[in-house]
Enzyme design. Structure first.
Site, PDB file in Angstrom:
ATOM      1  N   ASP A   7      41.710  44.326  44.252  1.00 32.74           N
ATOM      2  CA  ASP A   7      41.406  44.354  42.819  1.00 32.74           C
ATOM      3  C   ASP A   7      39.887  44.446  42.636  1.00 32.74           C
ATOM      4  O   ASP A   7      39.366  45.277  41.880  1.00 32.74           O
ATOM      5  CB  ASP A   7      41.953  43.062  42.184  1.00 32.74           C
ATOM      6  CG  ASP A   7      42.070  43.146  40.671  1.00 32.74           C
ATOM      7  OD1 ASP A   7      41.847  44.234  40.119  1.00 32.74           O
ATOM      8  OD2 ASP A   7      42.386  42.120  40.044  1.00 32.74           O
ATOM      9  N   LYS A  12      39.784  38.596  55.035  1.00 33.90           N
ATOM     10  CA  LYS A  12      38.710  37.611  55.234  1.00 33.90           C
ATOM     11  C   LYS A  12      39.268  36.617  56.251  1.00 33.90           C
ATOM     12  O   LYS A  12      39.352  35.410  56.009  1.00 33.90           O
ATOM     13  CB  LYS A  12      38.378  36.955  53.887  1.00 33.90           C
ATOM     14  CG  LYS A  12      37.185  36.035  53.916  1.00 33.90           C
ATOM     15  CD  LYS A  12      35.872  36.727  54.239  1.00 33.90           C
ATOM     16  CE  LYS A  12      34.751  35.698  54.366  1.00 33.90           C
ATOM     17  NZ  LYS A  12      33.530  36.253  54.994  1.00 33.90           N
ATOM     18  N   ASP A  24      33.597  41.059  52.816  1.00 39.20           N
ATOM     19  CA  ASP A  24      32.178  41.069  52.447  1.00 39.20           C
ATOM     20  C   ASP A  24      31.485  42.299  53.047  1.00 39.20           C
ATOM     21  O   ASP A  24      30.706  42.985  52.378  1.00 39.20           O
ATOM     22  CB  ASP A  24      31.477  39.764  52.859  1.00 39.20           C
ATOM     23  CG  ASP A  24      32.048  39.126  54.117  1.00 39.20           C
ATOM     24  OD1 ASP A  24      32.925  39.744  54.739  1.00 39.20           O
ATOM     25  OD2 ASP A  24      31.604  38.032  54.489  1.00 39.20           O
ATOM     26  N   ASP A  48      37.456  47.932  41.513  1.00 42.45           N
ATOM     27  CA  ASP A  48      36.500  47.940  40.394  1.00 42.45           C
ATOM     28  C   ASP A  48      35.126  48.372  40.887  1.00 42.45           C
ATOM     29  O   ASP A  48      34.425  49.133  40.217  1.00 42.45           O
ATOM     30  CB  ASP A  48      36.383  46.544  39.767  1.00 42.45           C
ATOM     31  CG  ASP A  48      37.299  46.370  38.563  1.00 42.45           C
ATOM     32  OD1 ASP A  48      38.391  46.977  38.569  1.00 42.45           O
ATOM     33  OD2 ASP A  48      36.929  45.633  37.624  1.00 42.45           O
ATOM     34  N   TYR A 103      47.783  36.539  44.223  1.00 41.92           N
ATOM     35  CA  TYR A 103      48.355  36.556  42.873  1.00 41.92           C
ATOM     36  C   TYR A 103      49.842  36.178  42.889  1.00 41.92           C
ATOM     37  O   TYR A 103      50.613  36.601  42.033  1.00 41.92           O
ATOM     38  CB  TYR A 103      48.203  37.947  42.222  1.00 41.92           C
ATOM     39  CG  TYR A 103      46.777  38.378  41.924  1.00 41.92           C
ATOM     40  CD1 TYR A 103      45.677  37.632  42.328  1.00 41.92           C
ATOM     41  CD2 TYR A 103      46.530  39.553  41.225  1.00 41.92           C
ATOM     42  CE1 TYR A 103      44.377  38.047  42.063  1.00 41.92           C
ATOM     43  CE2 TYR A 103      45.232  39.972  40.946  1.00 41.92           C
ATOM     44  CZ  TYR A 103      44.163  39.215  41.381  1.00 41.92           C
ATOM     45  OH  TYR A 103      42.875  39.636  41.114  1.00 41.92           O
TER      46      TYR A 103
END
Ligand SMILES: NC(=O)c1ccc[n+]([C@@H]2O[C@H](COP(=O)([O-])OP(=O)(O)OC[C@H]3O[C@@H](n4cnc5c(N)ncnc54)[C@H](O)[C@@H]3O)[C@@H](O)[C@H]2O)c1
Length: 364
Positions: free
Chosen positions: A251, A194, A227, A255, A141
Site C-alpha cells: 500500500d 521486513k 526500507d 503510493d 490488514y
C-alpha cells in the site's frame, strides 16, 4: 442486439470518487458505442459511502454484498470524509468488499505518462514501468486485535494489531506475481518484507518466496527489505518489473510509485478474485481528496486507467490498449490537470481522452 452486456456496479462513494467514476463511465460508454454492438455496459449505481452513513448509520446496505455478487465487476471511486472516522469508512465499505469477495490480488501498475513531469530526474532518460502486486486479504490488514484489552482505562490502554500470514495466502500472491512477470518484457519478481525485524510472518513469506521461485527458473528474483525497497524505488527504479509485498508494505510502496510517476491521481488498481468466484473491483489508488472535492479539478486518469484494467479482466484487450493509448495521447499533447502541472479540469481531461479514443489513434 448486443453480443455481450457487462453488468457493472458503480460505487462512487465520497469526495472526488464521484467525479472520477463519472469520468470513467463516460469513457467506457464511449467504447461500447464504438463497438458496433459487440459489447455494452449495464450500470447500477449505489449510493453507499459517508452520506449514506450519516443517514443510516451504515456504510453500505445490510444485503449489499449479496446484491453485488450478481455483477460482473465493481467500479469504485474512493471512500472517506472528515465527518466519519477513517477506520469506520474503510472497514465498512472498501475492506468489507475486498475481504468478503476474497479479492486477494491487488494489482497497482506504476505508469510514467508522456507530458507528466516526474520528480525523478532519471525518468527523463530511462524507460520506467513496473507493477506493485499487493497481498489484499491478510497481512497487516487482517483486522485482528483489540483495544483496552486489559481494561486498564484511559492513560493506560493497551492495543494489539496483529498481522496474519498464512502459507496459502503467501503462496497464492507470490505465484500470481511470478505468473504476471512471465507476461512482461522484463521477467523479474522483487519480493518485499521486513523479515529482519518481523521474524514470524515475514520469514514465512520469505520461505514461501524461495520455494515458489524454484518453479519459475525463467524468472529472475530477489528479496529486498521494505526500507531498502523504498530507496530503490527512488534510486534504481529501472531494476523493477513486478514488486510483490504484503498488504501494508505494498500500500505504501504503490503510493510512493504513483507519486514518483507524477501524482496519486494517475494511479490505477485492480482488486482481483482471480478464481472469479466473486466480482473483482477496479478503483483508483487515491482517496476521496476532500481538499479538492467538488471543484471539478480532480485528475480522472487513475479511475480511467482502472477502467482499462477492468476491460483487461473482461478479455477486451484491444479496448484496454486503446484507453491506455488515449490517456498517453491526452497527456502527451499537454492536457494536464493541476496535480500534474496543468490547468485542465476533470471534464477537460476526460474529453481529451475520449477524443483520443478514435480508432485512427489506436495502436495496431
Ligand atoms: N481506496 C480508498 O477509498 C481510499 C484510499 C486512500 C485514502 N482514502 C480516504 O480518503 C480520505 C483522504 O485521504 P488522504 O488525504 O490521505 O488521501 P487522498 O488520496 O485522498 O489525497 C492525498 C493528496 O492527493 C491528492 N489527490 C488525490 N486524488 C487526486 C486526484 N484524483 N486528482 C488530483 N489530486 C488528487 C489530494 O488532493 C491530496 O492532496 C480519507 O478519508 C482516507 O481514509 C480512501
Amino acid at each position: 442486439m448486443t453480443d455481450k452486456t457487462y453488468k457493472i456496479a458503480a460505487i462512487p462513494a465520497d469526495g472526488v470518487g464521484k467525479e472520477v467514476v463519472a469520468a470513467g463511465r463516460r469513457v467506457l460508454d464511449t467504447l461500447a458505442e464504438q463497438s458496433a454492438g459487440r459489447f455494452a455496459f449495464d450500470w447500477t449505481e449505489f449510493p453507499w459511502g459517508c452520506e449514506y452513513y450519516d443517514q443510516t448509520g451504515k456504510m453500505m446496505a445490510a444485503d449489499g454484498l449479496q446484491t453485488l455478487q450478481a455483477f460482473d465487476a465493481i467500479y469504485f471511486g474512493a471512500v472517506g470524509w472528515p465527518s466519519v472516522p477513517d477506520h469506520v469508512t474503510l472497514w465498512g465499505l472498501r475492506l468489507n468488499i475486498t475481504q468478503n469477495f476474497d479479492q486477494w490480488a491487488n494489482v497497482r501498475p506504476v505508469k510514467f505518462l508522456p507530458g507528466v513531469v516526474s520528480p525523478l530526474r532519471k525518468a527523463d532518460e530511462t524507460e520506467l514501468d513496473w507493477v506493485v502486486v499487493r497481498e489484499n486479504s491478510e497481512g497487516e490488514y487482517a483486522g485482528l486485535g483489540g483495544r483496552n484489552l486489559s481494561g486498564r482505562g484511559p492513560g493506560n490502554e493497551v492495543a494489539l494489531q496483529t498481522a496474519l500470514f498464512t502459507e496459502k495466502g503467501c503462496e497464492r500472491i507470490i505465484r500470481f506475481a511470478f505468473d504476471l512477470a512471465r507476461t512482461r518484457a522484463v521477467k523479474k519478481v522483487s519480493s518485499v518484507t521486513k523479515s529482519n525485524a518481523q521474524q514470524y510472518g515475514m520469514v514465512l513469506w520469505d520461505d514461501v518466496f524461495k520455494r515458489v521461485a524454484r518453479d519459475y527458473p525463467d524468472v529472475e528474483c530477489e528479496s529486498v527489505l521494505v526500507d531498502a525497497m523504498s530507496a530503490k524505488f527512488v534510486l534504481h527504479p529501472e531494476d523493477l518489473s513486478v514488486v510483490v509485498a504484503s498488504n501494508l508494505n505494498a500500500d505504501i510502496l504503490s503510493d510512493l510509485g504513483s507519486a514518483l510517476a507524477g501524482s496519486l491521481g494517475v494511479a490505477a488498481s485492480a482488486n482481483l478474485n482471480p478464481e472469479r468466484r466473486f466480482p473483482s473491483m477496479f478503483e483508483p489508488v487515491h482517496g476521496s481528496a476532500p481538499d479538492i472535492a467538488g471543484k471539478g479539478t480532480s485528475n480522472p486518469i487513475g479511475a480511467i486507467a482502472s477502467a482499462a484494467l477492468m476491460l483487461e479482466h473482461f478479455g477486451l484487450h484491444d479496448e484496454a490498449r486503446r484507453v491506455e493509448a488515449a490517456i498517453e495521447h491526452a497527456t502527451g499533447s499537454g492536457v494536464l490537470t493541476r496535480d500534474i502541472g496543468g490547468s485542465a479540469t476533470t471534464d477537460d481531461m476526460t474529453n481529451a481522452i475520449i477524443a483520443a479514443l478514435t480508432p485512427a489513434l489506436t495502436p495496431a
